[in-house]
Design an enzyme around this catalytic site. Structure first.
Site, short mmCIF file in Angstrom:
data_model
loop_
_atom_site.label_atom_id
_atom_site.label_comp_id
_atom_site.label_asym_id
_atom_site.label_seq_id
_atom_site.Cartn_x
_atom_site.Cartn_y
_atom_site.Cartn_z
N ASP A 183 36.57 38.46 38.47
CA ASP A 183 35.77 37.34 38.96
C ASP A 183 36.35 36.76 40.25
O ASP A 183 37.41 36.14 40.22
CB ASP A 183 35.73 36.28 37.86
CG ASP A 183 34.95 35.03 38.24
OD1 ASP A 183 34.14 35.11 39.19
OD2 ASP A 183 35.15 34.00 37.60
N ASP B 224 30.64 35.73 45.07
CA ASP B 224 31.08 35.52 43.68
C ASP B 224 30.64 36.66 42.76
O ASP B 224 29.49 36.72 42.35
CB ASP B 224 30.51 34.19 43.18
CG ASP B 224 31.08 33.76 41.85
OD1 ASP B 224 31.84 34.54 41.25
OD2 ASP B 224 30.75 32.66 41.40
#
Length: 405
Positions: free
Chosen positions: A101, A288
């Site tokens: 992430d 992201d």
């Protein structure tokens, strides 16, 4: 003979410097709930403010958990997450599935002492079985929409692909909130953001790799696949895979360290500037991998949904007529003066429900602010169409067109 030894040593060093981590692509939690006709009930019972909590540091005020450790209020948008990879901790190795992430900076894994129902359905770290484990004795906490994830900070030997990272700081989750954690197909999170986002004391994983000199370059790159196959792509530590993309690489500087935050010059629909262009500064965007959709300010996204003919559903998603996909307008993101277009086929998500194909918009409204104003989130709907490169040495992000398959 000496030349051969030197050459062999160089090749072995290079093999370690570029480390490939294969990513798997699985049906999202939302898709599985929809297939079993549980989605509406789940959404009714779980109403977290997903994006505002995930990006809580962008608000003027912040809330902290009183756990004695470091914590910020944040929520990850995992309802649609599909890309996962494997790591191992400890000696002997214990394997875990994680989300890599770029929108967070911590590594956390369920502990064998976890008391939550979610931990029963996931791999748990057994500290007592590892000879390289060190407990730090401090608490960490992350606030989710349905409760607090709480745990203890520790250090351990970490393996990612063929890389070994010594004495890596990580969090052992002792309590995971809500039934939603039971449904997640991954065990934990490995954050790849800047240290400013970290909640667990100690270097984030990528910083540890840099400090321990196990990489050729302080760079990692993502190749994400969206063709529905189980192979979800690849994360490469230490550089780029030139076979995956077509030059040139378009570089854009990080505007604020924490997230991989960049400047977005504008958003076009069918070649005309529509959003994010009303000042010389453009607007801010966060790159992201931990968010599946493309997010933007609510006012802009609602207008965008109208432009593409998407209509709201009871579950909060926007639905499109699948027969119209080929005629949908292109949506382009202007980055460092270069357009990165998405066709309807690329920004529409397709699912089969009762043997019927349903098409969903890949855009989602958010309402959060940074110091520079409203920002966008370039999640996996965008990142699966372009090769993305994250360069810590120069604090910049690169994008390039994928090679034809």
């Amino acid at each position: 003979m000496r030349t051969s030894v030197i050459l062999l040593g160089f090749l072995l060093g290079f093999a370690q410097a570029l480390v490939r981590v294969p990513l798997s692509r699985m049906p999202s939690m939302r898709s599985r709930l929809r297939a079993t006709h549980q989605l509406n009930e789940f959404l009714r019972d779980h109403q977290p403010d997903v994006f505002s909590r995930r990006y809580a540091q962008c608000y003027p005020t912040q809330h902290y958990l009183n756990t004695g450790g470091r914590a910020k209020e944040r929520l990850y948008n995992f309802m649609d997450m599909q890309f996962f990879g494997q790591i191992s901790l400890g000696k002997p190795e214990q394997n875990f599935t994680v989300v890599f992430d770029t929108g967070s900076s911590d590594l956390w894994i369920p502990s064998s002492y976890c008391v939550s129902e979610a931990c029963v359905t996931h791999n748990k770290f057994k500290a007592f079985e590892s000879s390289t484990y060190t407990q730090q004795g401090q608490l960490f906490g992350i606030h989710y929409g349905s409760g607090h994830l709480l745990g203890m900070m520790a250090r351990e030997e970490l393996k990612v692909g063929s890389l070994t990272v010594q004495d890596q700081a990580f969090g052992e989750a002792l309590y995971e909130p809500s039934y939603s954690f039971v449904l997640f197909q991954f065990d934990g999170i490995l954050g790849l953001g800047f240290p400013q986002l970290a909640q667990v004391l100690g270097s984030p994983v990528f910083d540890s790799m840099i400090k321990q000199g196990v990489l050729d370059e302080p760079v990692f790159s993502f190749y994400l696949k969206s063709n529905g196959s189980a192979f979800g792509g690849e994360l490469l530590f230490g550089g780029v895979d030139e076979a995956r993309f077509v030059p040139p690489i378009i570089w854009v500087p990080v505007t604020q360290k924490g997230y991989w935050q960049i400047r977005l010059n504008g958003v076009k629909i069918q070649g005309a500037l529509r959003f994010c262009y009303d000042s010389n500064e453009g607007c801010q965007a966060i790159v992201d991998t931990g968010t599946s959709m493309i997010g933007g300010p609510e006012r802009d996204i609602l207008l965008l949904q109208q432009f593409i003919g998407a209509t709201p559903s009871p579950g909060g998603e926007y639905i499109l007529d699948c027969a119209r996909i080929s005629s949908l307008p292109a949506v382009s993101f202007l980055i460092n003066g270069v357009e990165f277009p998405l066709t309807g086929e690329q920004y529409v998500r397709k699912e089969l429900l009762n043997n019927k194909e349903i098409c969903f918009s890949g855009f989602q409204a958010i309402d959060t602010l940074s110091s520079a104003g409203s920002f966008w989130i370039l999640g996996d709907v965008f990142l699966s169409q372009y090769y993305s490169i994250y360069d810590r040495g120069h604090s910049r992000v690169g994008f390039a067109h994928l090679t034809a398959e």
